[in-house]
Design a protein around this motif. Structure first.
Motif, short mmCIF file in Angstrom:
data_model
loop_
_atom_site.label_atom_id
_atom_site.label_comp_id
_atom_site.label_asym_id
_atom_site.label_seq_id
_atom_site.Cartn_x
_atom_site.Cartn_y
_atom_site.Cartn_z
N SER A 307 -12.12 29.90 -162.53
CA SER A 307 -12.39 29.00 -161.42
C SER A 307 -12.92 27.67 -161.94
CB SER A 307 -13.41 29.62 -160.46
OG SER A 307 -12.88 30.77 -159.83
N PRO A 308 -12.40 26.54 -161.45
CA PRO A 308 -12.88 25.25 -161.93
C PRO A 308 -14.28 24.94 -161.39
CG PRO A 308 -11.27 24.94 -160.19
CD PRO A 308 -11.30 26.41 -160.48
N LEU A 309 -15.12 24.40 -162.23
CA LEU A 309 -16.49 24.04 -161.84
C LEU A 309 -16.56 22.56 -161.48
CD1 LEU A 309 -18.53 25.95 -164.57
CD2 LEU A 309 -18.18 26.62 -162.19
N ALA A 310 -17.46 22.24 -160.57
CA ALA A 310 -17.66 20.84 -160.18
C ALA A 310 -18.25 20.04 -161.33
CB ALA A 310 -18.56 20.77 -158.96
N LYS A 311 -17.64 18.89 -161.62
CA LYS A 311 -18.17 17.97 -162.62
C LYS A 311 -18.95 16.83 -161.98
CE LYS A 311 -14.36 18.73 -165.88
NZ LYS A 311 -13.28 18.07 -166.66
N ARG A 312 -18.68 16.60 -160.71
CA ARG A 312 -19.31 15.51 -159.98
C ARG A 312 -19.24 15.83 -158.49
NH1 ARG A 312 -14.27 14.35 -161.52
NH2 ARG A 312 -15.00 13.69 -163.58
N VAL A 313 -19.94 15.09 -157.67
CA VAL A 313 -19.87 15.25 -156.23
C VAL A 313 -18.66 14.47 -155.70
CG1 VAL A 313 -21.00 14.69 -154.04
CG2 VAL A 313 -22.33 15.62 -155.93
N ALA A 314 -17.92 15.09 -154.80
CA ALA A 314 -16.84 14.42 -154.08
C ALA A 314 -17.26 14.28 -152.62
CB ALA A 314 -15.54 15.21 -154.20
N GLY A 350 -4.70 7.17 -137.43
CA GLY A 350 -5.41 5.89 -137.43
C GLY A 350 -6.50 5.79 -138.47
N PHE A 351 -6.74 6.85 -139.23
CA PHE A 351 -7.75 6.77 -140.28
C PHE A 351 -7.26 7.55 -141.50
CE2 PHE A 351 -8.72 10.85 -138.44
CZ PHE A 351 -9.25 11.61 -139.48
N HIS A 352 -7.77 7.12 -142.66
CA HIS A 352 -7.48 7.83 -143.90
C HIS A 352 -8.79 8.32 -144.49
CE1 HIS A 352 -8.48 3.79 -145.35
NE2 HIS A 352 -8.82 4.36 -146.49
N ARG A 353 -8.68 9.08 -145.58
CA ARG A 353 -9.87 9.65 -146.20
C ARG A 353 -10.06 9.02 -147.57
NH1 ARG A 353 -7.65 15.39 -144.24
NH2 ARG A 353 -8.48 15.35 -142.13
N ALA A 354 -11.21 8.45 -147.78
CA ALA A 354 -11.58 7.92 -149.08
C ALA A 354 -12.60 8.86 -149.70
CB ALA A 354 -12.18 6.52 -148.92
N VAL A 355 -12.40 9.22 -150.97
CA VAL A 355 -13.28 10.17 -151.63
C VAL A 355 -14.07 9.44 -152.72
CG1 VAL A 355 -13.42 12.29 -152.97
CG2 VAL A 355 -11.73 12.09 -151.14
N LEU A 356 -15.39 9.47 -152.55
CA LEU A 356 -16.31 8.88 -153.52
C LEU A 356 -16.64 9.94 -154.57
CD1 LEU A 356 -17.80 6.09 -153.68
CD2 LEU A 356 -19.80 7.28 -152.74
N GLN A 357 -16.51 9.60 -155.84
CA GLN A 357 -16.78 10.53 -156.94
C GLN A 357 -18.09 10.11 -157.61
OE1 GLN A 357 -12.73 9.67 -158.62
NE2 GLN A 357 -12.76 11.87 -159.03
N VAL A 358 -19.11 10.97 -157.47
CA VAL A 358 -20.46 10.58 -157.88
C VAL A 358 -21.01 11.55 -158.93
CG1 VAL A 358 -22.79 10.05 -157.07
CG2 VAL A 358 -20.84 9.73 -155.52
#
Length: 403
Positions: A307-314, A350-358
């Motif tokens: 299983s892949p582990l999180a490297k950052r917050v999305a 009418g909207f899209h999703r932007a993903v911030l990688q923190v």
């Protein structure tokens, strides 16, 4: 090697892996794709009502060595049982059509059957009643309102009604296609997890928080984050349910669970789907492992080992299509997933999703950037900051769902 992809959703994410493998690629969907995917891709139209014989004819026409069901296309729910039946003959002829088992295909395409199965096997679902006709549905209100009424066989975001009072229930009783499931509306937080089952084990991406449950039942318009930490009781119950589903119903490929956690930490399974859900962008952005690329690689014989582990917050932000967010601070990524012919949702909603990688060490800078955004770019800045804090906490703990 001829590879036929059944469905256009995120085909632009599937095709690069197939190109690298040297495949001769055909993509069949519900929209024209020639100008989008490039001249080296053969494109065609899938019929709206795909039958067993129709699918066999399509695979024979294109002489498909490998057929890959699209892992996220709305419409795949109704096709999964067809795929499961046709795959037996296709695979017996020495070709490859990796699909879920017939038992799993039925489980995830019948909400009434899923509720009954959950009761037999002890999976935690909200209190509910199966109703075959209007009088039964009206009597089911003794379980409590508000509630959800779900048609047994319906697509994502269709055939589902939020009922607040008796008058509302009477209106719905006249409108639905029976049988239906009357299910108590639960309070708390909604979550999602994406899974991929291979020959030996099931891979799980980090759990994503979809925000508080609401009457709209539309987590796609909420601010969402991955990873997210679950209470120990809910995490244990979810792991037990996943392992039982995998062992008893033999999913083979992508699947997904939406679930709720009550204020007391109790787990409630809301939906089990035989495809990836709406959090694939966050799964990819958080782990660097794209679920759709995993799906393609597995169809070609290369399965994930762990299983892949999180490297950052999305952190996923719903943004109006006419708005472009400013560049984030250094060290923080921003992916804007806008609509295209293979992903029409943003074009129609009418909207899209932007993903911030923190990354963990850039949490404070990200918080400051969020709170400084203009109101027309992001209305719920405080909610976004709170969801980011949830993700940072989970990232710090390093929790993963399955051992």
């Amino acid at each position: 090697m001829k590879v036929v992809v059944l469905g256009e959703f995120r085909a632009d994410r599937l095709v690069p892996s197939l190109r690298r493998a040297g495949a001769d690629i055909v993509v069949l969907g519900f929209v024209e794709l020639e100008t989008f995917l490039g001249p080296d891709i053969v494109c065609g139209i899938l019929p709206a009502d795909l039958t067993d014989e129709g699918l066999r004819s399509i695979l024979d026409h294109y002489n498909a060595d490998i057929a890959i069901p699209n892992a996220g296309l709305i419409g795949q729910e109704r096709m999964l049982p067809v795929y499961a039946r046709v795959a037996r003959g296709h695979n017996a002829a020495g070709r490859h059509f990796p699909v879920h088992s017939p038992e799993f295909a039925v489980l995830v395409t019948d909400k009434v059957g899923l509720h009954r199965t959950a009761g037999r096997r002890g999976w935690p679902v909200p209190a509910g009643a199966v109703c075959e006709e209007p009088p039964c549905l009206l009597d089911a209100s003794v379980l409590g309102l508000p509630a959800l009424v779900k048609e047994a066989r319906s697509e994502s975001h269709a055939g589902r009604y939020y009922v607040t009072d008796e008058e509302d229930l009477q209106r719905v009783a006249r409108a639905v296609a029976y049988p239906v499931l009357f299910q108590q509306a639960v309070s708390g937080q909604e979550f999602g997890v994406e899974l991929f089952s291979g020959p030996t084990h099931t891979t799980a991406w980090p759990v994503a928080s979809l925000g508080p449950l609401d009457s709209g039942c539309n987590p796609g318009r909420r601010i969402r984050v991955a990873p997210a930490t679950l209470p120990d009781r809910a995490r244990s119950a979810l792991g037990t349910a996943i392992r039982d589903i995998a062992a008893a119903y033999r999913p083979a490929g992508p699947w997904q669970i939406d679930f709720a956690v009550s204020p007391h930490g109790h787990l409630h399974l809301i939906e089990v789907n035989g495809r990836f859900g709406g959090v694939s962008n966050m799964s990819w952005a958080s782990t660097d492992v794209d679920p759709h690329a995993v799906h393609v690689a597995a169809a070609m014989g290369s399965f994930p080992r762990r299983s892949p582990l999180a490297k950052r917050v999305a952190l996923e932000l719903p943004v109006a299509n006419d708005i472009s967010l400013p560049a984030p601070p250094a060290g923080i990524g921003l992916k804007a997933f806008r609509g295209n012919p293979a992903n029409r949702g943003p074009c129609t909603s009418g909207f899209h999703r932007a993903v911030l990688q923190v990354p963990e060490e850039r949490a404070q800078a990200a918080q400051s950037w969020l709170l400084a955004l203009p109101d027309d770019a992001l209305h719920e800045k405080t909610t976004a900051a709170a969801q980011l804090a949830i993700g940072i906490s989970a990232l710090t703990r390093g929790q993963n769902l399955l051992p």
